[in-house]
Scaffold this motif. Structure first.
Motif, short mmCIF file in Angstrom:
data_model
loop_
_atom_site.label_atom_id
_atom_site.label_comp_id
_atom_site.label_asym_id
_atom_site.label_seq_id
_atom_site.Cartn_x
_atom_site.Cartn_y
_atom_site.Cartn_z
N UNK A 27 0.75 -1.10 0.02
CA UNK A 27 0.06 0.09 0.09
C UNK A 27 0.74 1.23 -0.05
N UNK A 28 0.24 2.16 0.40
CA UNK A 28 1.03 3.67 0.46
C UNK A 28 2.28 3.77 1.00
N UNK A 29 2.52 2.97 2.12
CA UNK A 29 4.08 3.19 2.83
C UNK A 29 5.15 2.67 1.82
N UNK A 55 -6.67 0.44 0.86
CA UNK A 55 -7.71 0.34 1.77
C UNK A 55 -7.44 1.03 2.94
N UNK A 56 -6.37 1.49 3.50
CA UNK A 56 -6.08 2.24 4.71
C UNK A 56 -6.41 3.59 4.40
N UNK A 71 -8.63 5.00 -3.97
CA UNK A 71 -8.33 4.13 -5.09
C UNK A 71 -7.71 4.88 -6.24
N UNK A 72 -7.82 6.21 -6.47
CA UNK A 72 -7.27 6.94 -7.61
C UNK A 72 -5.81 6.93 -7.30
N UNK A 73 -5.24 6.67 -6.24
CA UNK A 73 -3.75 6.61 -5.83
C UNK A 73 -3.15 5.30 -6.24
N UNK A 74 -3.79 4.28 -6.68
CA UNK A 74 -3.15 2.85 -6.91
C UNK A 74 -2.19 3.10 -7.80
N UNK A 75 -2.14 3.98 -8.86
CA UNK A 75 -0.81 4.16 -9.92
C UNK A 75 0.17 4.55 -9.12
N UNK A 76 0.29 5.48 -8.23
CA UNK A 76 1.18 5.63 -7.42
C UNK A 76 2.06 4.60 -6.95
#
Length: 108
Positions: A27-29, A55-56, A71-76
């Motif tokens: 995920x983001x981390x 998800x978090x 979810x729009x940040x999935x590509x990052x």
């Protein structure tokens, strides 16, 4: 227990879960500059066992930390995984999609 020992144990646990047939979701981390463990996991776990998620609501990827995760940040996240694994973003997107379909029993 030292931070280094804990990091090693987390990485070993991820490898053991994969041996048991589980998937590892990043995920983001993984996009954080000092996030050694998620980056190491992305590097050593085979793409056949990786997923990507947002998800978090509080682990938003860089450069949007502090904002609500979406979810729009999935590509990052996929871009960072691709950079770490030295593969294309398309390969990450395709394989993580296939992995998710496998988990949920979706026939392609």
């Amino acid at each position: 227990m030292s931070e280094e020992t804990l990091e090693e144990e987390i990485l070993e646990a991820a490898k053991e879960f994969v041996k048991l047939g589980y998937y590892i979701s990043l995920a983001g981390p993984v996009t954080f500059k000092n996030a050694r463990v998620p980056k190491e996991v992305a590097e050593v776990i085979d793409i056949d066992h990786l997923l990507v998620e947002t998800d978090d609501p509080y682990l938003t990827p860089h450069p949007y930390r502090g904002k609500r995760n979406e979810p729009k940040y999935l590509p990052l996240i996929a871009e960072e995984m691709a950079k770490i694994k030295n593969v294309s973003v398309e390969k990450i997107a395709t394989k993580t999609f296939e992995n998710a379909c496998e988990i949920f029993g979706v026939k392609l």
